[in-house]
Structures are given as structure tokens and as C-alpha cells.
Write an enzyme that holds these catalytic residues in place. Structure first.
Site, PDB file in Angstrom:
ATOM      1  N   ASP A 160      20.556  26.183 -13.802  1.00 23.39           N
ATOM      2  CA  ASP A 160      18.886  25.283 -14.908  1.00 23.39           C
ATOM      3  C   ASP A 160      19.269  24.371 -15.653  1.00 23.39           C
ATOM      4  O   ASP A 160      19.290  23.775 -16.135  1.00 23.39           O
ATOM      5  CB  ASP A 160      18.412  26.767 -14.483  1.00 23.39           C
ATOM      6  CG  ASP A 160      16.893  27.329 -13.078  1.00 23.39           C
ATOM      7  OD1 ASP A 160      18.054  26.947 -12.681  1.00 23.39           O
ATOM      8  OD2 ASP A 160      15.825  27.746 -13.911  1.00 23.39           O
ATOM      9  N   ASN A 219      17.212  24.555  -7.884  1.00 24.65           N
ATOM     10  CA  ASN A 219      16.010  25.141  -7.324  1.00 24.65           C
ATOM     11  C   ASN A 219      15.354  25.460  -8.366  1.00 24.65           C
ATOM     12  O   ASN A 219      15.231  27.048  -8.942  1.00 24.65           O
ATOM     13  CB  ASN A 219      16.306  26.773  -6.537  1.00 24.65           C
ATOM     14  CG  ASN A 219      15.271  27.575  -6.231  1.00 24.65           C
ATOM     15  OD1 ASN A 219      14.224  26.819  -6.074  1.00 24.65           O
ATOM     16  ND2 ASN A 219      15.853  29.223  -5.815  1.00 24.65           N
ATOM     17  N   ASP A 261       9.080  38.301 -15.186  1.00 25.83           N
ATOM     18  CA  ASP A 261      10.420  38.677 -14.871  1.00 25.83           C
ATOM     19  C   ASP A 261      10.750  39.965 -15.542  1.00 25.83           C
ATOM     20  O   ASP A 261      11.794  40.599 -14.357  1.00 25.83           O
ATOM     21  CB  ASP A 261      10.846  37.460 -15.679  1.00 25.83           C
ATOM     22  CG  ASP A 261      10.433  35.878 -15.017  1.00 25.83           C
ATOM     23  OD1 ASP A 261       9.735  36.210 -13.881  1.00 25.83           O
ATOM     24  OD2 ASP A 261      11.045  35.006 -15.670  1.00 25.83           O
ATOM     25  N   GLU A 265      11.937  31.955  -7.300  1.00 28.23           N
ATOM     26  CA  GLU A 265      13.077  32.225  -6.618  1.00 28.23           C
ATOM     27  C   GLU A 265      12.934  32.682  -5.236  1.00 28.23           C
ATOM     28  O   GLU A 265      13.403  32.158  -4.432  1.00 28.23           O
ATOM     29  CB  GLU A 265      14.007  32.774  -7.057  1.00 28.23           C
ATOM     30  CG  GLU A 265      14.591  31.566  -8.361  1.00 28.23           C
ATOM     31  CD  GLU A 265      13.832  31.932 -10.000  1.00 28.23           C
ATOM     32  OE1 GLU A 265      13.950  31.204 -10.823  1.00 28.23           O
ATOM     33  OE2 GLU A 265      12.726  32.461  -9.684  1.00 28.23           O
ATOM     34  N   HIS A 319      18.751  35.718  -8.766  1.00 24.33           N
ATOM     35  CA  HIS A 319      19.583  35.867  -9.888  1.00 24.33           C
ATOM     36  C   HIS A 319      19.123  36.903 -10.324  1.00 24.33           C
ATOM     37  O   HIS A 319      19.295  37.462 -10.134  1.00 24.33           O
ATOM     38  CB  HIS A 319      19.342  34.666 -11.195  1.00 24.33           C
ATOM     39  CG  HIS A 319      18.182  33.871 -11.530  1.00 24.33           C
ATOM     40  ND1 HIS A 319      17.930  34.352 -12.707  1.00 24.33           N
ATOM     41  CD2 HIS A 319      17.162  34.125 -10.941  1.00 24.33           C
ATOM     42  CE1 HIS A 319      16.833  34.197 -13.234  1.00 24.33           C
ATOM     43  NE2 HIS A 319      16.288  33.410 -12.072  1.00 24.33           N
ATOM     44  N   ARG A 320      18.130  37.059  -9.961  1.00 25.07           N
ATOM     45  CA  ARG A 320      17.420  38.512 -10.947  1.00 25.07           C
ATOM     46  C   ARG A 320      16.980  39.752  -9.916  1.00 25.07           C
ATOM     47  O   ARG A 320      17.720  41.294  -9.941  1.00 25.07           O
ATOM     48  CB  ARG A 320      15.490  37.830 -11.172  1.00 25.07           C
ATOM     49  CG  ARG A 320      15.347  37.530 -12.885  1.00 25.07           C
ATOM     50  CD  ARG A 320      13.841  37.552 -13.066  1.00 25.07           C
ATOM     51  NE  ARG A 320      14.291  36.487 -14.428  1.00 25.07           N
ATOM     52  CZ  ARG A 320      15.116  36.004 -15.537  1.00 25.07           C
ATOM     53  NH1 ARG A 320      15.863  37.423 -15.598  1.00 25.07           N
ATOM     54  NH2 ARG A 320      15.361  35.000 -16.430  1.00 25.07           N
ATOM     55  N   LYS A 326      22.317  30.967 -12.296  1.00 23.84           N
ATOM     56  CA  LYS A 326      21.524  30.150 -12.680  1.00 23.84           C
ATOM     57  C   LYS A 326      20.334  30.485 -14.159  1.00 23.84           C
ATOM     58  O   LYS A 326      19.881  29.926 -14.996  1.00 23.84           O
ATOM     59  CB  LYS A 326      20.055  31.159 -11.799  1.00 23.84           C
ATOM     60  CG  LYS A 326      18.945  29.993 -11.514  1.00 23.84           C
ATOM     61  CD  LYS A 326      17.462  30.495 -10.997  1.00 23.84           C
ATOM     62  CE  LYS A 326      16.273  29.845 -11.179  1.00 23.84           C
ATOM     63  NZ  LYS A 326      16.224  28.258 -11.091  1.00 23.84           N
TER      64      LYS A 326
END
Length: 652
Positions: free
Chosen positions: A49, A92, A319, A347, A392-393, A418
């Protein structure tokens, strides 16, 4: 790498230094670019990012100069971007796409903004509607409400407040707040509906203030429905440090809460400006033991019981709340996460994705439009292949399922790039088991450690070899072994490599050269220097990798890996050790005198036991194994037995 197989895990403990916050990093880069003056940004996150944002800023005419690891100097343009026509591909990266859309809309140029296929599914209509209210020309190039976009020069009018919905994504409000100072006029924003993710707006307001622009929130700074952005220009603060990423902290804090701990994260703490530090409060609420410092948070599991079931609203930390969905696997009953509708437009559709993947490891999951209910598995399903949806998470959260004592496969692990490219290395630093073996010289600790590592399929660290290599490298450079600063500088840049049983120094095999008695004495002397030990600390910790590590060395279990669950102190009589060393040397065709060897060993024992730094002694939590009457095979088995006792899942 198409997938990563993580082993079954039972315990977590250690220290992790967090990478910079993605949210703070990209906001800071954009504000520095729009400001007057030069801004030095330190501890910037190095991720997909931020690389997208850096590339975009350079395309738009911003001068960016790397200053070293994770540091950049940004020469601000003092307002709108100088390049008036550009095509930007932003992957993204929502934290780049949304704020750049608003800033470019007010830069008086013609721009197209595009991204990957998933970005075409991420809504941006509320931001576009807000921009159109003030006269900005925005064109949807495919589907209304979604990227890609085309922006054209516009005559902007700020006669009325901009109305923007607050219940889809806080990034729309952030984008408008950061861009409106480019108009040079006072502007107002009214939020329609409930504003989600308020802590992220607090980050935005805090950083705007650091760059000299004041925003008034509500009436007398109360409420979240009205914002006034006063006329003014961004001005560089000169230098700014990016906090560690509080969302990334959640995985490690949860590991401590689930699997024993303590796990400490460094880079965020009680003074953090990030709302996601409140994740620690959520852990406290379900029974975890948490402590804070200004720049660290530490978490351990509740003693003698599981985490408590919960039913709570997580709108404020969407998040980080994903991590709680996985922590729910280890609770004492069903857990419900509410008011998380924003997960649907991230995402990936995170509510759908999380429900599907949690079911794979054995949980019962009920999903709704804005909630997720997780019932812990009766037994974890081994070998689940977790899909990550280029999110990613998802990858980082689901790695915690391994603490169910089952192996887990993470598909497309590269997606962590990311925000946290080195996540799985960091995860191993708190989760991969460590066996630390110490003992006097010639006690057999090196041979035993290497064979234990081979039996378990673990990595092997000969800590003593690093000190011998340091002594050899210092001597080669003409640095006295008593020159602490000089030897520490050598240790910090030690060009060492381990290839099986071969040890290389600057590409040269020195396996035999470092095993001489002369280098043994040198290793003992340089190892007594605090600065040298500090220089080698992180280098040794980097060997803690999956599936595990066996290491031998003086302070391996006390300083390097104090959190190691299996610590062994191998010993033997001086006579037995002298005889072993004698046989080793003779077998290699080297001359030896057993009486001289015995005298050297006794002198080294006395010296090593008396030194102030890392003295030779058995740790209070180390198992004593006297190898005098044992064969190598018996000593290896004694260590394996100690490991089996300490790693028993029933101990968790």
C-alpha cells in the site's frame, strides 16, 4: 509461494517490534506531499500500500528521497499537485485510492484512477457524491458507484456543507477532510447517519493538526456529525515518526491471550493515536492479562481458564475485531461480534470470508448483514487449507488457528505484503518452539543440540560459533579482542553463513579454524563484552523460525530466548570433558595433551563462572542433565524427553 504450511502450535511468548501503521503511513505521505516544506518521515511502513502511494506521488510531481531503512524525505508541493494529467494504477490500496481521489479532484487536472479487480467492487459512490456536491467533475468509467474513475478540472463551490454518509467507510470522510484545505477556503462537512470507525477519523484529525490545519468537530468539539475545516495551508512539521501498526499488534496480543504469553508488542502503547490500541481493552474484557507502557503493550492468557465468551459491538475497531473472531475459537462459549457491516466492503467481504474459513477449522458460525456469531469447535480440524481472498488480514488472523494444536495451510501467504510483509517471520518469533541448551565447554552441548534439531526437523543455532566467528573476524581485521567498540562493530556486520555443518566467514569455510583452542579463548573474551552481546542479540533471535529452533550457548535461555519453554543445562566432570576433547582432536589428526586440555578447561570454567556478563551457571528454570555417564544418544533422549514434557498440549 502458493501456500505456507504452519505447524501445530501450543504456546506463544516473546517480543515483536511492529512495522509502521498503514493508516498513519499513507496519510502522512499525502499530507507531506501537499504541505509547504520538506518533511522527513521515519519508520514508514514498507508494504504494497505504501509503495503504491509513493509511486503515485512521484508520478504527480512530488520529490521523494529515500533516507535509509524505512525513512524518506518528501519535498511538499505547497498545495495542488503540479502534474495536471496522469493515469494512476493503485492496486487494492484503499488508503491510497480514496484520499488521492479527493486530493486530485481539487488539483485542477485530468486524472484517471484504476486498480485491481477487487478495487472495482469496493464502493466509492459516497465520496464521489460528496465531491459532486461542490462542483467536481467525476466520471465512472465502468459501473456507477465503483472505480475506475476519471477526474476533470472543476469550479468548486463551498457555499453549503458537504453531506457524506458515515455508515459505509470512514475513508470517505478522511479523504474529504484531508483534501478540502486545497481550496484555500473554510469548508464544512455534515455526516449523515452513524459514523463508523471513529478512531480512524481521530488519526486523520491528529495528523492534519501536526501539519498545521485545524478542524473543529461538532459543537465545542463534541459529536461526530459536523466538521469545520478552517482555511489554511499544510505546513511541514519538519520530522515525523510513524507509530507501529496497532491493527497488526492485535495478532500478537491475541496469541499471548490464547497461548500463554506473555507476548509484548513494541511500537504502540498508552500514548498511541490509533484507536485499534483499544483491542487490548477487548482482551481485558474477556479475561486476558494486559499491561501497558508508553510504547509497548503486553498480554498473557488468563490463569487456569479459557477466554470468556463475549457479545459486543466492535464498530470502533473493525479491523482489529477480525482477530477477535479467531480468538473466539478459544473461548468458553459462543461469541458474537456486532455492528461490523463495514467488513463487507473491505479487501474482501470479510464477514462471508471469515465465516467460511472458521468453519474449516471446526467452528459453528452464523453470519448476518452486520454480525458474526462463532461457536468454538469441540475439536479443531487438522490440516485446514485457509483461503485468504487476497486479504492480508485474513491470512494473519487465521494463522492463530494453529494454537488449536493442529497444522494449518495458509493459501497465498504473500498477501500479507499489503501491510506486514514479514508477518510470518514475526509470528514465528513468538510461536515457534525453542530448546535452549547451555553448559560448560566440551560438555557436548553442541553435538547434542545439533542431533536434537535433526531428530525434530528444527533449525539449529550454534550461538558459540557466532562468538568464535566474531573473534576470528576481529583478529583478521587487526581488532584487539579487548576493544569493545571495535569488536562490536565487527559483530554487527559479521558476514557469517551456516550451510549444514559448514560455517562460512565472508564465503570462506572456517569450520575448523574457529574450533581451535585459540579461537575458543577469543570467543570467551569477546563474549564477555556487553556491546558485542547486544550486537548479536537480534541476529540470534532471527533464527527462531518454524517449525522450531534448537540452540546452544551461554545466555540463550536467559537473554536471547528467556521465553523458551525447554531449557537444558548439560554438564559433565572436567575430566570427562577433557577426555572427550582429546579424542575429538586426535580423530582429526591433531596433536593434543590431555593434561593441558584439562588445565585449560578448568581455567575456562573459572573464568566463565566469574565473569559479570552471562556467567556460566544453571538457570533456575533449566533441567540439569549430567552427561558424564551418558552416551550421546542418551543425552539426546534426555533433552527430547524434557521437550516432550514442556510442550504437552495439556499444559496450555
Amino acid at each position: 509461494m502458493e501456500f505456507l504450511d504452519l505447524p501445530a502450535l501450543h504456546h506463544a511468548a516473546g517480543v515483536v517490534r511492529l512495522p509502521g501503521s498503514k493508516s498513519i503511513s499513507n496519510r502522512t505521505l499525502l499530507l507531506a506531499a501537499l504541505a509547504e516544506g520538506r518533511t522527513e518521515i521515519h519508520d514508514l511502513l514498507d508494504s504494497d500500500d505504501t509503495q503504491v502511494m509513493l509511486a503515485a506521488l512521484k508520478t504527480l510531481g512530488v520529490q521523494v528521497e529515500p533516507l535509509g531503512r524505512d525513512s524518506y524525505a518528501v519535498s511538499g508541493v505547497g498545495g495542488a499537485f503540479p502534474v495536471k494529467q496522469a493515469e494512476l494504477f493503485l492496486g487494492n490500496a484503499g488508503t491510497a485510492f480514496r484520499p488521492l481521489t479527493a486530493a486530485l479532484a481539487l488539483s485542477g487536472g485530468t486524472y484517471t484512477l484504476d486498480g485491481v479487480a477487487r478495487m472495482h467492487e469496493r464502493p466509492i459512490g459516497d465520496l464521489v457524491d460528496g465531491l459532486r456536491q461542490i462542483g467536481v467533475h467525476v466520471e465512472y468509467l465502468r459501473n456507477d458507484g465503483f472505480p475506475p474513475l476519471k477526474l476533470a478540472p472543476s469550479d468548486v463551490s463551498l457555499m453549503a456543507p458537504i453531506k457524506v454518509r458515515g455508515d459505509v467507510s470512514s475513508q470517505f470522510l478522511t479523504a474529504l477532510l484531508m483534501a478540502l484545505p486545497l481550496t484555500g477556503k473554510t469548508a464544512q462537512i455534515e455526516v449523515v447517519g452513524e459514523l463508523i470507525s471513529k478512531p480512524y477519523i481521530e488519526i486523520t484529525l491528529n495528523l492534519m493538526a501536526r501539519f498545521g490545519v485545524k478542524v473543529e468537530r461538532g459543537v465545542e468539539n463534541e459529536g461526530w456529525s459536523h466538521f469545520t475545516i478552517h482555511a489554511g495551508k499544510y505546513t511541514s512539521p519538519g520530522s515525523i515518526h510513524v507509530e507501529g501498526d496497532a491493527s497488526s499488534a492485535s495478532y500478537f496480543l491475541a496469541a499471548g491471550a490464547i497461548a500463554g504469553g506473555p507476548v509484548r508488542v513494541e511500537g504502540v502503547g498508552s500514548t498511541s493515536i490509533q484507536g485499534d490500541v483499544r483491542f487490548a481493552e477487548a482482551l481485558i474484557a474477556i479475561g486476558a492479562e494486559v499491561s501497558y507502557g508508553d510504547n509497548w503493550i503486553e498480554c498473557a492468557a488468563p490463569v487456569g481458564r479459557k477466554l470468556s465468551a463475549f457479545d459486543a459491538d466492535f464498530n470502533h475497531i473493525p479491523d482489529a475485531a477480525m482477530t477477535l473472531a479467531v480468538a473466539a475459537l478459544f473461548a468458553d462459549g459462543p461469541c458474537t461480534l456486532r455492528n461490523i457491516a463495514s467488513w463487507r466492503v473491505k479487501e474482501t467481504d470479510r464477514i462471508f470470508a471469515m465465516a467460511k474459513e472458521l468453519r474449516k477449522v471446526g467452528a459453528e458460525v452464523d453470519e448476518g448483514a452486520d454480525y458474526l456469531k462463532v461457536t468454538p469447535p469441540v475439536a479443531f480440524v487438522p490440516g485446514a487449507a485457509i483461503d485468504t481472498y487476497d486479504d492480508h488480514r485474513m491470512a494473519m488472523c487465521l494463522s492463530l488457528a494453529t494454537f488449536g494444536g493442529v497444522p494449518v495451510r495458509i493459501n497465498d501467504p504473500r498477501c500479507v505484503g499489503k501491510t506486514f510483509p514479514e508477518y510470518f517471520d514475526a509470528f514465528a518469533r513468538v510461536a515457534a518452539p525453542v530448546i535452549a541448551i547451555d553448559g560448560p565447554s566440551a560438555s557436548g552441548k553442541g553435538t547434542v543440540a545439533a542431533r536434537v534439531a535433526a531428530k525434530l526437523g528444527f533449525h539449529y543455532l550454534d550461538s558459540g560459533a557466532l562468538y568464535r566467528l566474531t573473534a576470528l573476524a576481529a583478529e583478521n581485521k587487526g581488532v584487539s579482542w579487548d576493544d569493545e567498540a571495535g569488536v562490536a562493530a565487527v559483530a554487527a556486520q559479521l558476514p557469517a553463513e551456516f550451510e549444514g555443518e559448514r560455517i562460512l566467514l565472508a564465503g570462506i569455510d572456517v569450520s575448523d579454524a574457529i574450533r581451535t583452542e585459540h579461537m575458543g579463548i577469543g570467543a570467551s573474551r569477546v563474549a564477555a563484552l556487553p556491546a558485542v552481546r547486544t550486537a548479536l542479540l537480534e541476529r540470534q533471535r532471527a533464527y527462531q523460525r518454524f517449525p522450531g529452533l534448537v540452540g546452544d550457548g551461554r545466555d540463550l535461555g536467559s537473554v536471547i530466548f528467556p521465553w523458551a519453554r525447554t531449557k537444558v543445562f548439560l554438564t559433565a566432570t572436567a575430566e570427562a570433558r577433557a577426555e572427550r576433547r582429546y579424542k575429538q582432536l586426535i580423530a582429526k589428526g591433531m596433536s593434543a595433551n590431555i593434561a593441558v586440555l584439562l588445565e585449560d578447561l578448568q581455567a575456562r570454567d573459572a573464568r566463565d563462572s566469574a565473569r559479570s556478563v552471562a556467567p556460566l551457571k544453571q538457570g533456575e528454570d533449566a533441567v540439569l542433565v549430567d552427561t558424564t555417564p551418558l552416551s550421546i544418544e542418551q543425552a539426546v533422549q534426555a533433552v527430547l524427553d524434557a521437550y516432550a514434557r514442556n510442550e504437552n498440549p495439556a499444559d496450555v
